[in-house]
Design a protein around this motif. Structure first.
Motif, PDB file in Angstrom:
ATOM      1  N   GLU A 102       1.927   1.776  -3.514  1.00 35.06           N
ATOM      2  CA  GLU A 102       0.767   2.235  -4.280  1.00 35.06           C
ATOM      3  C   GLU A 102       0.541   3.729  -4.052  1.00 35.06           C
ATOM      4  O   GLU A 102       0.294   4.494  -4.995  1.00 35.06           O
ATOM      5  CB  GLU A 102      -0.454   1.432  -3.831  1.00 35.06           C
ATOM      6  N   HIS A 162      -7.254   4.244  -2.763  1.00 36.34           N
ATOM      7  CA  HIS A 162      -6.261   3.834  -1.779  1.00 36.34           C
ATOM      8  C   HIS A 162      -6.895   3.628  -0.394  1.00 36.34           C
ATOM      9  O   HIS A 162      -6.594   2.656   0.298  1.00 36.34           O
ATOM     10  CB  HIS A 162      -5.148   4.882  -1.707  1.00 36.34           C
ATOM     11  N   LEU A 222       0.823  -1.208   0.000  1.00 33.11           N
ATOM     12  CA  LEU A 222       0.000   0.000   0.000  1.00 33.11           C
ATOM     13  C   LEU A 222       0.857   1.258   0.000  1.00 33.11           C
ATOM     14  O   LEU A 222       0.487   2.270  -0.616  1.00 33.11           O
ATOM     15  CB  LEU A 222      -0.941   0.012   1.209  1.00 33.11           C
ATOM     16  N   PHE A 256      -2.338  -5.703  -5.440  1.00 33.66           N
ATOM     17  CA  PHE A 256      -2.851  -5.750  -4.067  1.00 33.66           C
ATOM     18  C   PHE A 256      -3.962  -6.785  -3.954  1.00 33.66           C
ATOM     19  O   PHE A 256      -3.982  -7.612  -3.035  1.00 33.66           O
ATOM     20  CB  PHE A 256      -3.370  -4.365  -3.666  1.00 33.66           C
ATOM     21  N   HIS A 316      -8.637   0.321  -0.095  1.00 33.63           N
ATOM     22  CA  HIS A 316      -7.680  -0.772   0.106  1.00 33.63           C
ATOM     23  C   HIS A 316      -7.257  -0.827   1.573  1.00 33.63           C
ATOM     24  O   HIS A 316      -7.125  -1.905   2.168  1.00 33.63           O
ATOM     25  CB  HIS A 316      -6.454  -0.575  -0.782  1.00 33.63           C
ATOM     26  N   THR A 317      -7.008   0.346   2.154  1.00 35.60           N
ATOM     27  CA  THR A 317      -6.590   0.400   3.553  1.00 35.60           C
ATOM     28  C   THR A 317      -7.664  -0.179   4.476  1.00 35.60           C
ATOM     29  O   THR A 317      -7.362  -0.918   5.423  1.00 35.60           O
ATOM     30  CB  THR A 317      -6.282   1.851   3.957  1.00 35.60           C
TER      31      THR A 317
END
Length: 229
Positions: free
Chosen positions: A115, A175, A112, A134, A178-179
């Motif tokens: 990214e 992003h 991450l 990912f 994804h976190t």
């Protein structure tokens, strides 16, 4: 010699794939074999191997006696691809929540970070590639090779759809989303991870638009390379 041929295959594959992700190659763009041979300084056999792999991954269409073109996913195909991907990834992320180790989670955190760095330097091809990786790295942690194989194909098809149909300026994957998925994995919250993954993919599909048309620029320009002298 075989290693050199394999390297040439991948160079052509990555150039075309990145050309799609960076929006230089629009749906329907022709990929003439003679021109690709000249651009990359290779023979037709090498070009054909690269095009066959791209066709297998759903990035190009090989037309008998007409050559290869960048694929043009339809609205129906887009719906079906995302529907299938949501089903597969929900299962995979739940398994990953049960099976991922602390070291696996740490590695995903580093992914991450990379990214995020690519996003802030506006490196669209790297950004898109890391976003896809990912998802695939989470899938690998699920420990189900069959589901992973299915997802590999679906991610390639989604990458094409997003690369050519998502409005410019959007992230291929958000992003922060994804976190949130990774935070759930770290807490071993399988249901939460699946819910976040499902919402994430629904949001990605919702941003797709199908109004972009093929361009008219030269293949060398679209690929972002100079001809081999």
């Amino acid at each position: 010699m075989r290693d050199q041929a394999d390297a040439a295959d991948m160079r052509i594959y990555r150039s075309i794939f990145d050309g799609v992700l960076s929006r230089r190659l629009a749906p329907g763009t022709k990929l003439p074999e003679p021109e690709l041979c000249e651009l990359f300084g290779v023979g037709r056999a090498v070009v054909r191997r690269a095009l066959e792999k791209l066709a297998y991954d759903g990035i190009v269409v090989l037309r008998p006696n007409k050559g290869a073109v960048i694929a043009q996913p339809t609205r129906e195909e887009t719906r079906e691809v995302f529907e299938a991907r949501r089903s597969v990834e929900r299962a995979l992320v739940e398994l990953a929540a049960e099976r991922a180790s602390s070291a696996d989670i740490a590695a995903l955190r580093e992914q991450l970070n990379q990214e995020h760095e690519a996003m802030h330097r506006f490196d669209q091809p790297s950004w898109a590639r890391l976003a896809s990786e990912f998802h695939l790295r989470i899938a690998a942690l699920a420990g189900n090779a069959i589901l992973l194989q299915y997802l590999n194909e679906l991610v390639s098809r989604c990458s094409l759809i997003v690369g050519v149909y998502e409005p410019a300026g959007n992230a291929p994957c958000e992003h922060d989303e994804h976190t949130a998925i990774l935070d759930c994995l770290e807490r071993r919250d399988a249901k939460g991870a699946a819910a976040h993954m499902n919402a994430h993919l629904q949001g990605l599909e919702a941003r797709i638009e199908t109004t972009r048309m093929p361009g008219t620029k030269s293949l060398a320009h679209l690929l972002g390379i100079e001809k081999v002298q």
